[in-house]
Design an enzyme around this catalytic site. Structure first.
Site, mmCIF file in Angstrom:
data_model
loop_
_atom_site.group_PDB
_atom_site.id
_atom_site.type_symbol
_atom_site.label_atom_id
_atom_site.label_comp_id
_atom_site.label_asym_id
_atom_site.label_seq_id
_atom_site.Cartn_x
_atom_site.Cartn_y
_atom_site.Cartn_z
ATOM 1 N N GLY A 150 -12.660 22.827 -73.926
ATOM 2 C CA GLY A 150 -13.573 22.013 -73.151
ATOM 3 C C GLY A 150 -14.954 22.648 -73.106
ATOM 4 O O GLY A 150 -15.116 23.838 -73.384
ATOM 5 N N CYS A 151 -15.951 21.856 -72.744
ATOM 6 C CA CYS A 151 -17.329 22.356 -72.737
ATOM 7 C C CYS A 151 -17.546 23.396 -71.643
ATOM 8 O O CYS A 151 -18.089 24.486 -71.900
ATOM 9 C CB CYS A 151 -18.320 21.204 -72.593
ATOM 10 S SG CYS A 151 -17.908 20.002 -71.306
ATOM 11 N N TYR A 152 -17.105 23.112 -70.417
ATOM 12 C CA TYR A 152 -17.252 24.092 -69.339
ATOM 13 C C TYR A 152 -16.513 25.395 -69.649
ATOM 14 O O TYR A 152 -17.070 26.491 -69.474
ATOM 15 C CB TYR A 152 -16.740 23.517 -68.015
ATOM 16 C CG TYR A 152 -17.648 22.514 -67.336
ATOM 17 C CD1 TYR A 152 -18.924 22.871 -66.892
ATOM 18 C CD2 TYR A 152 -17.223 21.213 -67.111
ATOM 19 C CE1 TYR A 152 -19.750 21.949 -66.250
ATOM 20 C CE2 TYR A 152 -18.040 20.286 -66.471
ATOM 21 C CZ TYR A 152 -19.302 20.658 -66.044
ATOM 22 O OH TYR A 152 -20.111 19.748 -65.406
#
Length: 340
Positions: A150-152
């Site tokens: 995921g990006c986070y």
């Protein structure tokens, strides 16, 4: 590679799928042979995205199912859809890079709580390789199933890895992170629409966010400890970009030295002298990191900037593909930032 790698993109008309089309259109070792989009099936890519008119992709049809045989699939699909499609593709001998969260967490019992469904293919959770190249590069080589982070978690884990790698002692982590609106996807909720998003900033999923167990899972693998992450995500009125600020209570003061040593050979992670701006990473596969030790509070503060659709999604997926297939790791993803 003597022969082009044949690629299929499932979910080709979402933001991550479109970003993959943009990156792979000029990748010297790849040819996109199928673009799956049930929403726009029957159209051609250039009908929907006219800036592909001068590319070979202009006449690639959007279809409900793949139109040609392929070697590798990118899954830019809802979690539940990827969950069920992945085993079928693996059984057919395809390599898979899944950009959903369906195979990111090794503990299947967490899916009902954080994703809202029972995981029906738990046997694949330990088979899947977590696709954060700077940490798991050796495992990604030759893998058949890569769970793209995921990006986070990408921005946050890159900001934690040097400390975890060196065994720095700490038992709590606070993450405060902001993202552009594209992180919500192309089919989005009312409060992400322009009239409500413009000149507005808000936190969301404060009590429970699905990226929290993903981060804790990787931290456990790297440290052998169950360290809880207090994660608060926020969205700002920008299309792209992500900034993660991590706070780690620790007595270890050699923070900058650890980061320089860890990332000195990495092409896509750079330690910077000033807090980074998202404008410096938009359109790239870069992660810019600013580590700082606050002696007054005995806290390590690490600020990471990425493009949530780049290093946080599609360009990292291409980086993973390159590693999996023995292609030059930086092929197709050496873009400079779109500044200002």
């Amino acid at each position: 590679m003597e022969q082009a790698l044949r690629v299929c993109i499932y979910g080709a008309t979402g933001y991550t799928g479109i970003e993959l089309l943009r990156i792979l259109a000029h990748h010297h070792y790849v040819r996109i042979v199928s673009a799956v989009s049930r929403t726009y099936a029957g159209k051609h890519i250039s009908d929907l995205l006219p800036y592909f008119s001068n590319s070979y992709l202009s006449k690639v049809p959007l279809s409900e199912e793949p139109q040609e045989d392929f070697d590798l699939a990118f899954l830019c699909l809802p979690h539940e859809t990827s969950l069920e499609l992945t085993p079928t593709l693996l059984e057919k001998g395809k390599s898979v890079i899944d950009l959903s969260g369906a195979y990111r967490i090794s503990r299947g019992e967490l899916y009902p709580e954080f994703y809202g469904f029972e995981h029906t293919h738990k046997e694949l959770l330990n088979f899947a390789v977590y696709g954060l190249p700077e940490i798991f590069r050796n495992s990604i080589k030759g893998a058949k199933l890569v769970a793209n982070p995921g990006c986070y978690p990408t921005a946050t884990l890159l900001g934690l890895y040097p400390l975890l790698k060196e065994g720095v002692d700490f038992d709590s982590i606070i993450v405060d992170a902001i993202s552009g609106v594209s992180g919500a996807g192309r089919k989005t909720a009312q409060h992400f629409h322009y009239p409500e998003m413009e000149q507005n900033i808000f936190a969301y999923s404060v009590q429970k966010h699905r990226h929290t167990p993903e981060m804790e899972d990787v931290i456990r693998k790297l440290s052998g400890k169950d360290i809880k992450v207090r994660f608060t995500p926020k969205v700002v009125p920008a299309s792209r970009g992500m900034l993660s600020t991590v706070y780690i209570p620790t007595q270890e003061k050699r923070i900058r030295e650890l980061f320089y040593e860890t990332y000195k050979e990495e092409k896509f992670v750079k330690v910077v002298q000033e807090p980074p701006m998202t404008k410096h990473v938009i359109g790239t596969n870069m992660c810019l990191i600013y580590p700082y030790y606050d002696e007054r509070t005995n806290t390590a503060v690490v600020i990471s900037a990425i493009d949530n659709l780049g290093k946080g999604a599609s360009s990292q997926a291409v980086q993973n593909m390159n590693i999996m297939m023995g292609i030059d790791e930086s092929a197709g993803i050496e873009n400079l930032a779109l500044f200002p």
